[in-house]
Scaffold this active site. Structure first.
Site, PDB file in Angstrom:
ATOM      1  N   ASP A 123     -80.744  -6.937 -49.480  1.00 62.59           N
ATOM      2  CA  ASP A 123     -79.437  -6.294 -49.621  1.00 62.59           C
ATOM      3  C   ASP A 123     -78.478  -7.204 -50.374  1.00 62.59           C
ATOM      4  O   ASP A 123     -77.642  -6.749 -51.150  1.00 62.59           O
ATOM      5  CB  ASP A 123     -78.837  -5.980 -48.243  1.00 62.59           C
ATOM      6  CG  ASP A 123     -79.579  -4.835 -47.563  1.00 62.59           C
ATOM      7  OD1 ASP A 123     -80.487  -4.259 -48.191  1.00 62.59           O
ATOM      8  OD2 ASP A 123     -79.254  -4.531 -46.396  1.00 62.59           O
ATOM      9  N   TYR A 172     -79.113  -7.054 -54.028  1.00 66.40           N
ATOM     10  CA  TYR A 172     -78.649  -5.755 -54.521  1.00 66.40           C
ATOM     11  C   TYR A 172     -77.120  -5.751 -54.654  1.00 66.40           C
ATOM     12  O   TYR A 172     -76.574  -5.342 -55.681  1.00 66.40           O
ATOM     13  CB  TYR A 172     -79.126  -4.659 -53.556  1.00 66.40           C
ATOM     14  CG  TYR A 172     -78.614  -3.287 -53.908  1.00 66.40           C
ATOM     15  CD1 TYR A 172     -79.241  -2.527 -54.893  1.00 66.40           C
ATOM     16  CD2 TYR A 172     -77.498  -2.755 -53.277  1.00 66.40           C
ATOM     17  CE1 TYR A 172     -78.761  -1.265 -55.236  1.00 66.40           C
ATOM     18  CE2 TYR A 172     -77.017  -1.507 -53.609  1.00 66.40           C
ATOM     19  CZ  TYR A 172     -77.648  -0.763 -54.589  1.00 66.40           C
ATOM     20  OH  TYR A 172     -77.167   0.470 -54.927  1.00 66.40           O
ATOM     21  N   SER A 208     -69.162   6.672 -50.264  1.00 63.82           N
ATOM     22  CA  SER A 208     -69.546   5.355 -49.785  1.00 63.82           C
ATOM     23  C   SER A 208     -68.289   4.569 -49.416  1.00 63.82           C
ATOM     24  O   SER A 208     -67.186   5.104 -49.474  1.00 63.82           O
ATOM     25  CB  SER A 208     -70.299   4.670 -50.911  1.00 63.82           C
ATOM     26  OG  SER A 208     -70.858   3.503 -50.444  1.00 63.82           O
ATOM     27  N   GLU A 245     -65.138  -0.835 -36.271  1.00 68.94           N
ATOM     28  CA  GLU A 245     -66.377  -0.338 -35.662  1.00 68.94           C
ATOM     29  C   GLU A 245     -67.588  -0.895 -36.394  1.00 68.94           C
ATOM     30  O   GLU A 245     -67.517  -1.182 -37.591  1.00 68.94           O
ATOM     31  CB  GLU A 245     -66.396   1.186 -35.726  1.00 68.94           C
ATOM     32  CG  GLU A 245     -66.168   1.713 -37.125  1.00 68.94           C
ATOM     33  CD  GLU A 245     -65.803   3.203 -37.143  1.00 68.94           C
ATOM     34  OE1 GLU A 245     -66.711   4.002 -37.306  1.00 68.94           O
ATOM     35  OE2 GLU A 245     -64.615   3.527 -36.992  1.00 68.94           O
ATOM     36  N   LYS A 278     -70.823  -1.359 -38.559  1.00 67.82           N
ATOM     37  CA  LYS A 278     -71.456  -0.624 -39.661  1.00 67.82           C
ATOM     38  C   LYS A 278     -72.945  -0.586 -39.348  1.00 67.82           C
ATOM     39  O   LYS A 278     -73.643  -1.598 -39.434  1.00 67.82           O
ATOM     40  CB  LYS A 278     -71.191  -1.335 -40.991  1.00 67.82           C
ATOM     41  CG  LYS A 278     -71.723  -0.567 -42.178  1.00 67.82           C
ATOM     42  CD  LYS A 278     -71.227  -1.196 -43.483  1.00 67.82           C
ATOM     43  CE  LYS A 278     -71.622  -0.372 -44.692  1.00 67.82           C
ATOM     44  NZ  LYS A 278     -73.067  -0.298 -44.919  1.00 67.82           N
ATOM     45  N   ARG A 308     -77.765  12.001 -47.197  1.00 71.36           N
ATOM     46  CA  ARG A 308     -76.684  11.845 -48.160  1.00 71.36           C
ATOM     47  C   ARG A 308     -77.119  12.188 -49.584  1.00 71.36           C
ATOM     48  O   ARG A 308     -76.351  12.742 -50.359  1.00 71.36           O
ATOM     49  CB  ARG A 308     -76.139  10.414 -48.114  1.00 71.36           C
ATOM     50  CG  ARG A 308     -74.983  10.221 -49.053  1.00 71.36           C
ATOM     51  CD  ARG A 308     -74.269   8.923 -48.821  1.00 71.36           C
ATOM     52  NE  ARG A 308     -75.048   7.784 -49.276  1.00 71.36           N
ATOM     53  CZ  ARG A 308     -74.571   6.556 -49.373  1.00 71.36           C
ATOM     54  NH1 ARG A 308     -73.324   6.300 -49.032  1.00 71.36           N
ATOM     55  NH2 ARG A 308     -75.331   5.574 -49.784  1.00 71.36           N
ATOM     56  N   GLU A 350     -74.886   8.051 -38.425  1.00 74.66           N
ATOM     57  CA  GLU A 350     -76.028   7.251 -38.865  1.00 74.66           C
ATOM     58  C   GLU A 350     -77.223   7.443 -37.937  1.00 74.66           C
ATOM     59  O   GLU A 350     -77.082   7.374 -36.718  1.00 74.66           O
ATOM     60  CB  GLU A 350     -75.596   5.771 -38.837  1.00 74.66           C
ATOM     61  CG  GLU A 350     -76.379   4.867 -39.738  1.00 74.66           C
ATOM     62  CD  GLU A 350     -75.841   4.856 -41.181  1.00 74.66           C
ATOM     63  OE1 GLU A 350     -74.928   5.653 -41.520  1.00 74.66           O
ATOM     64  OE2 GLU A 350     -76.381   4.059 -41.958  1.00 74.66           O
ATOM     65  N   LYS A 356     -60.984   1.494 -40.556  1.00 75.63           N
ATOM     66  CA  LYS A 356     -60.470   2.778 -41.065  1.00 75.63           C
ATOM     67  C   LYS A 356     -59.040   2.981 -40.594  1.00 75.63           C
ATOM     68  O   LYS A 356     -58.744   2.721 -39.424  1.00 75.63           O
ATOM     69  CB  LYS A 356     -61.305   3.945 -40.514  1.00 75.63           C
ATOM     70  CG  LYS A 356     -62.759   3.921 -40.918  1.00 75.63           C
ATOM     71  CD  LYS A 356     -63.555   5.006 -40.210  1.00 75.63           C
ATOM     72  CE  LYS A 356     -65.030   4.850 -40.537  1.00 75.63           C
ATOM     73  NZ  LYS A 356     -65.901   5.632 -39.656  1.00 75.63           N
ATOM     74  N   LYS A 395     -68.542  -6.858 -44.784  1.00 79.85           N
ATOM     75  CA  LYS A 395     -69.958  -7.167 -44.622  1.00 79.85           C
ATOM     76  C   LYS A 395     -70.163  -8.515 -43.933  1.00 79.85           C
ATOM     77  O   LYS A 395     -69.409  -9.450 -44.148  1.00 79.85           O
ATOM     78  CB  LYS A 395     -70.663  -7.201 -45.989  1.00 79.85           C
ATOM     79  CG  LYS A 395     -70.599  -5.901 -46.774  1.00 79.85           C
ATOM     80  CD  LYS A 395     -71.380  -4.768 -46.166  1.00 79.85           C
ATOM     81  CE  LYS A 395     -72.848  -4.795 -46.497  1.00 79.85           C
ATOM     82  NZ  LYS A 395     -73.228  -4.322 -47.818  1.00 79.85           N
TER      83      LYS A 395
HETATM   84  S1  IVH Z   1     -67.594   5.746 -42.677  1.00 82.47           S
HETATM   85  C1  IVH Z   1     -66.281   8.049 -46.632  1.00 82.47           C
HETATM   86  N1  IVH Z   1     -68.445   4.343 -40.650  1.00 82.47           N
HETATM   87  O1  IVH Z   1     -72.102   2.907 -44.529  1.00 82.47           O
HETATM   88  C2  IVH Z   1     -67.238   7.104 -46.036  1.00 82.47           C
HETATM   89  N2  IVH Z   1     -69.888   4.545 -42.532  1.00 82.47           N
HETATM   90  O2  IVH Z   1     -71.249   2.318 -47.487  1.00 82.47           O
HETATM   91  C3  IVH Z   1     -67.527   7.429 -44.623  1.00 82.47           C
HETATM   92  N3  IVH Z   1     -72.053   3.456 -42.230  1.00 82.47           N
HETATM   93  O3  IVH Z   1     -72.673   5.885 -46.236  1.00 82.47           O
HETATM   94  C4  IVH Z   1     -68.413   6.436 -44.025  1.00 82.47           C
HETATM   95  N4  IVH Z   1     -71.725   2.725 -40.190  1.00 82.47           N
HETATM   96  O4  IVH Z   1     -74.130   5.382 -44.194  1.00 82.47           O
HETATM   97  C5  IVH Z   1     -68.733   4.784 -41.883  1.00 82.47           C
HETATM   98  N5  IVH Z   1     -69.097   3.191 -38.736  1.00 82.47           N
HETATM   99  C6  IVH Z   1     -69.363   3.634 -39.958  1.00 82.47           C
HETATM  100  C7  IVH Z   1     -70.597   3.373 -40.587  1.00 82.47           C
HETATM  101  C8  IVH Z   1     -70.808   3.836 -41.884  1.00 82.47           C
HETATM  102  C9  IVH Z   1     -72.591   2.797 -41.183  1.00 82.47           C
HETATM  103  C10 IVH Z   1     -72.743   3.649 -43.524  1.00 82.47           C
HETATM  104  C11 IVH Z   1     -72.775   5.065 -44.009  1.00 82.47           C
HETATM  105  C12 IVH Z   1     -72.074   5.061 -45.314  1.00 82.47           C
HETATM  106  C13 IVH Z   1     -72.169   3.627 -45.721  1.00 82.47           C
HETATM  107  C14 IVH Z   1     -70.974   3.264 -46.567  1.00 82.47           C
END
Ligand code: IVH
Length: 488
Positions: A47, A50, A96, A130, A132, A153, A190, A306, A330
């Site tokens: 990752d 990438y 994303s 929260e 990820k 997605r 997820e 958020k 990250k």
């Molecule tokens: S919010 C508009 N919250 O991370 C975007 N994403 O790079 C809404 N992901 O595609 C995504 N945990 O697959 C959000 N707590 C979380 C997340 C999360 C994992 C992933 C998700 C998304 C990617 C974003």
């Protein structure tokens, strides 16, 4: 004089022509990796590598905005859905998140929000923090409280129809009994797999001569994207809800209130979520979760922040492929690829011989690593690791040899392909991959992905970083994550 390869030139030093060539190469390379990751569930770079490609692409585009390509990776998410599944158009695109890598990035993000909303400097903005989750995102469409469609997605605009498969996942209600769910509501979140369940699945797969997965994320994606839902039904998939798509109405006016509704409706919501009102509070959550990350039992790769108020989110909107009101902070990468320059044998005070891998310096987990102690010489010989090979450096101190085109640059011709040469015979190699049980899930991942593994006991003490020097005495080899050396 021969022209320099643009790929090796720093962004600041690129001429316009070189930048054009480099953007074309990056678009091609990133699309290739997206394909392997999203469609094949079998990535071939870490990752971190990438992310570095994407960051370089973005930096070049910032310097030369006129050169942004129509197929630029910065305008795209994911990869087109596979033709093996019916396609589902997302009523609301699945986008994303942009990334933050440091405490300063997070502070800037919070300041940007205040500026954008024209808030007084001392007026706090509430944000959620929260985990990820490192799995694959899914959109679950409910009509009259019944699950009608589940879609991956894909490229963000259209995904794969995996409804029958999702119906087999216990965490995801097929029917919602709470009567306050609006008649049309898309819950997004997820799908993931725990470390223990991933290990058990891989052991089972190995015994049966089936596909061994590189990591829990790939195992989750591979398990979901099965043509036969009965196969998915036997796989231990789980789900966390954290977002929504099309919705007839919303059950609250904050992100937090929607999470509470998700819980009421029977969806798992991550228990580590918190509400914060400053960058400092966000960073405190980040540090707390990072410290306990290894004990969570599932992979997370950062913390997402958020804006809590939905009217603020609406005012802020989106820029290219990500919302302005959210960011993914990250964790430092745990893996990176580099080249094995040499293996030296060190003689200890007691006369013990320890092989030490001399590596092309690479940053892993915020620390530049140039040496790694390898604790099992037989293993190195058995795996046929050679100077010039590309190896995966794992943050826990593990170096995993992996064949790649660049690993043969030295010009030596290889022996006949064996199962420790995944590039030569990928299927066989995957079956040969041997999980190393002593070290936790991400060790297995790397080993499985590499198709072979070497188990060093930890780093040697000569990293070139100004950060704390990792060493076996600090226990990195036994705990998967070192103490954080970062402020953010
Ligand atoms: S919010 C508009 N919250 O991370 C975007 N994403 O790079 C809404 N992901 O595609 C995504 N945990 O697959 C959000 N707590 C979380 C997340 C999360 C994992 C992933 C998700 C998304 C990617 C974003």
């Amino acid at each position: 004089m021969t022209a320099k390869d643009p790929a090796s030139i720093a962004v600041d030093a690129l001429s316009e022509d070189e930048a054009r060539v480099e953007l074309e190469r990056l678009a091609r390379e990133i699309a290739h990796h997206d394909d392997l990751y999203y469609r094949e569930d079998a990535p071939e770079v870490s990752d971190a590598d990438y992310d570095a490609l994407r960051q370089r692409n973005e930096a070049i585009e910032q310097r030369f905005p006129a050169l942004v390509r129509d197929d630029s990776p910065s305008l795209r998410v994911g990869a087109a859905p596979s033709e093996q599944f019916a396609s589902v158009r997302h009523a609301v695109p699945m986008l994303s998140l942009s990334n933050a890598f440091s405490g300063e990035d997070v502070q800037e993000f919070v300041q940007r929000i205040s500026r954008f909303l024209r808030l007084d400097e001392d007026e706090p903005v509430e944000l959620t923090a929260e985990p990820k989750i490192d799995g694959l995102s899914i959109s679950l469409r409910y009509e009259n409280r019944r699950l009608v469609t589940a879609a991956t997605r894909g490229d963000g605009f259209a995904g794969e129809n995996v409804t029958a498969n999702v119906m087999t996942i216990g965490d995801i209600p097929r029917r919602v009994s709470a009567d306050d769910m609006p008649s049309v509501f898309e819950v997004r979140g997820e799908i993931y797999m725990t470390h223990d369940e991933f290990a058990a699945l891989n052991a089972q797969q190995e015994a049966a001569g089936g596909k061994v997965f590189a990591n829990p994320r790939n195992a989750a994606a591979g398990s979901l994207r099965q043509l036969d839902p009965e196969v998915t039904a036997r796989r231990p998939l789980r789900f966390f809800a954290y977002a929504w798509g099309e919705a007839e109405s919303l059950p609250g006016d904050t992100q937090w209130a929607v999470y509470e509704a998700f819980r009421r409706w029977g969806f798992p919501v991550n228990p580590l979520m918190e509400l914060c009102s400053s960058a400092e509070e966000l960073l405190a959550v980040y540090r707390r979760i990072e410290e306990t990350r290894s004990q969570l039992g599932y992979d997370i790769d950062g913390i997402v922040y958020k804006v809590n108020r939905l009217d603020f989110q609406e005012r802020m909107g989106f820029v290219s492929r990500s919302p302005r009101w959210a960011i993914a902070h990250k964790f430092p990468a745990e893996q990176a690829t580099t080249v094995l320059n040499d293996i030296e044998i060190q003689v200890g005070r007691t006369g013990a011989l320890t092989p030490v891998a001399k590596l092309e310096p690479v940053t892993v987990g915020g620390v530049v690593v140039s040496n790694a102690t390898l604790h099992n010489e037989d293993e190195i010989a058995r795996k046929d690791v050679r100077i010039g090979d590309t190896v995966v450096v794992q943050r826990a101190g593990d170096v995993i040899p992996r064949s790649s085109p660049s690993s043969r640059r030295s010009g030596r011709t290889g022996r006949s392909p064996s199962c420790s040469r995944p590039s030569a015979r990928p299927a066989a190699a995957m079956r040969c991959a041997r999980p190393i049980r002593a070290r936790g899930a991400s060790m297995w991942c790397a080993a499985a992905r590499a198709g072979s593994s070497v188990r060093p006991s930890g780093w040697s003490g000569s990293s070139t970083s100004s950060h704390a020097t990792p060493s076996t005495s600090r226990g990195w080899a036994t705990s998967r994550f070192p103490p954080s050396t970062r402020t953010g």
